[in-house]
Design a protein around this motif. Sequence first.
Motif, short mmCIF file in Angstrom:
data_model
loop_
_atom_site.label_atom_id
_atom_site.label_comp_id
_atom_site.label_asym_id
_atom_site.label_seq_id
_atom_site.Cartn_x
_atom_site.Cartn_y
_atom_site.Cartn_z
N ILE A 54 -20.68 14.37 5.71
CA ILE A 54 -21.78 13.86 4.89
C ILE A 54 -21.20 13.02 3.76
O ILE A 54 -20.46 13.54 2.92
CB ILE A 54 -22.64 15.01 4.32
N ARG A 55 -21.53 11.74 3.72
CA ARG A 55 -20.98 10.84 2.72
C ARG A 55 -21.93 10.73 1.52
O ARG A 55 -23.10 10.39 1.68
CB ARG A 55 -20.75 9.45 3.32
N SER A 85 -20.99 10.26 16.65
CA SER A 85 -22.37 9.97 16.30
C SER A 85 -22.46 9.65 14.82
O SER A 85 -21.99 10.41 13.98
CB SER A 85 -23.27 11.17 16.63
N MET A 86 -23.08 8.51 14.52
CA MET A 86 -23.23 8.08 13.13
C MET A 86 -24.71 7.96 12.82
O MET A 86 -25.41 7.11 13.38
CB MET A 86 -22.50 6.74 12.94
N ILE A 100 -17.58 -3.87 15.35
CA ILE A 100 -16.34 -4.16 16.07
C ILE A 100 -15.27 -4.65 15.10
O ILE A 100 -14.10 -4.26 15.19
CB ILE A 100 -16.59 -5.19 17.19
N HIS A 101 -15.65 -5.50 14.18
CA HIS A 101 -14.69 -6.00 13.18
C HIS A 101 -14.07 -4.85 12.40
O HIS A 101 -12.87 -4.89 12.05
CB HIS A 101 -15.39 -6.96 12.22
N SER A 102 -14.84 -3.80 12.13
CA SER A 102 -14.34 -2.68 11.32
C SER A 102 -13.23 -1.90 12.02
O SER A 102 -12.48 -1.17 11.37
CB SER A 102 -15.49 -1.73 10.96
N ILE A 103 -13.13 -2.03 13.36
CA ILE A 103 -12.11 -1.28 14.10
C ILE A 103 -11.11 -2.22 14.78
O ILE A 103 -10.41 -1.82 15.71
CB ILE A 103 -12.75 -0.34 15.14
N ASP A 104 -11.06 -3.46 14.32
CA ASP A 104 -10.22 -4.47 14.97
C ASP A 104 -8.76 -4.03 15.05
O ASP A 104 -8.08 -4.28 16.05
CB ASP A 104 -10.35 -5.80 14.23
N LEU A 113 -22.60 2.11 5.95
CA LEU A 113 -22.08 3.46 6.15
C LEU A 113 -21.33 3.55 7.47
O LEU A 113 -20.21 4.08 7.54
CB LEU A 113 -23.22 4.48 6.12
N TRP A 114 -21.91 3.02 8.51
CA TRP A 114 -21.33 3.15 9.85
C TRP A 114 -20.03 2.38 9.98
O TRP A 114 -19.08 2.83 10.62
CB TRP A 114 -22.35 2.73 10.90
N ARG A 115 -19.96 1.21 9.32
CA ARG A 115 -18.71 0.45 9.33
C ARG A 115 -17.61 1.16 8.54
O ARG A 115 -16.42 0.94 8.80
CB ARG A 115 -18.94 -0.96 8.75
N MET A 116 -17.99 2.00 7.60
CA MET A 116 -17.02 2.74 6.81
C MET A 116 -16.48 3.95 7.57
O MET A 116 -15.27 4.21 7.56
CB MET A 116 -17.66 3.21 5.49
N ILE A 117 -17.36 4.69 8.23
CA ILE A 117 -16.91 5.95 8.83
C ILE A 117 -16.33 5.79 10.24
O ILE A 117 -15.50 6.60 10.67
CB ILE A 117 -18.04 7.00 8.84
N PHE A 118 -16.75 4.74 10.96
CA PHE A 118 -16.27 4.57 12.33
C PHE A 118 -14.75 4.46 12.40
O PHE A 118 -14.10 5.20 13.16
CB PHE A 118 -16.96 3.36 12.96
#
Length: 240
Positions: free
Chosen positions: A213-214, A140-141, A49-53, A223-228
């Motif tokens: 693909i990262r 989807s991550m 959640i913080h990653s998309i604040d 990874l998920w906090r980066m791509i979301f």
Amino acid sequence: MTNERYIKWHSSHLNMDIEMLVYGYKGMPLLIFPTSMGRFYEAKDFRLIHSIDWFLREGFFKVYCIDGIDRYSWYNRSIHPADRVKNHIWYDLMVYRELVPWAMHETGFGKVAVAGCSFGGYHAVNFGLKHPDSTKYILSMSGAFNIKGRLDGYYDDNVYFNNPPDFLPNAWDDHFRDLFVFLGAGEWDICLGDNYEMADLLGRRGIRNWLDIRPREVHDWPLWRMIFPHYLSMIVNSQV
């Protein structure tokens, strides 16, 4: 971080209380499914959640972190596999008939976005492909999408209709034209192969998708906090 709201209600479909955290005050409704046997507070605890604040504060999305019931369905080896699937179907109906209309009413949007990491990616893809009438985006991550490994060899029609690699090749819905699917994974992700397979199935069905693909990334929260937030920025900027 954006103010959070805690909600608990009694689900008529599941006959049990469901808990949820809600973030944001307006924007497209975005439902986040937890990972394997995860709970509604997982996305907060792991700082997803913080990653998309920023997107929440700016009013682009209103996020609903829904509880999971994997412990009663796919991961419940104390009951027959047929009952595991039936319990998931009740969960699916709860999301479709209780939560989605609620989120649409609160935000004024006619469709939702659904997201999830790891096993939450399965939930997001399965839900979105089964209900494209109410789903605009699937994020989807590191998801894995073949559920048959959780059923000890059991198979019936209920399994078929909740196993995207099985039902998608034969599925068709006019709403598929309006659907976009993000498939994110790392180069060293344990679920990498599942995402290549799903991208191929989606392409064959004519459903727009992006296989992302990262390099040098693994199956984990960094990874998920980066791509979301990247995926949300593409939606906001009308790139999909």
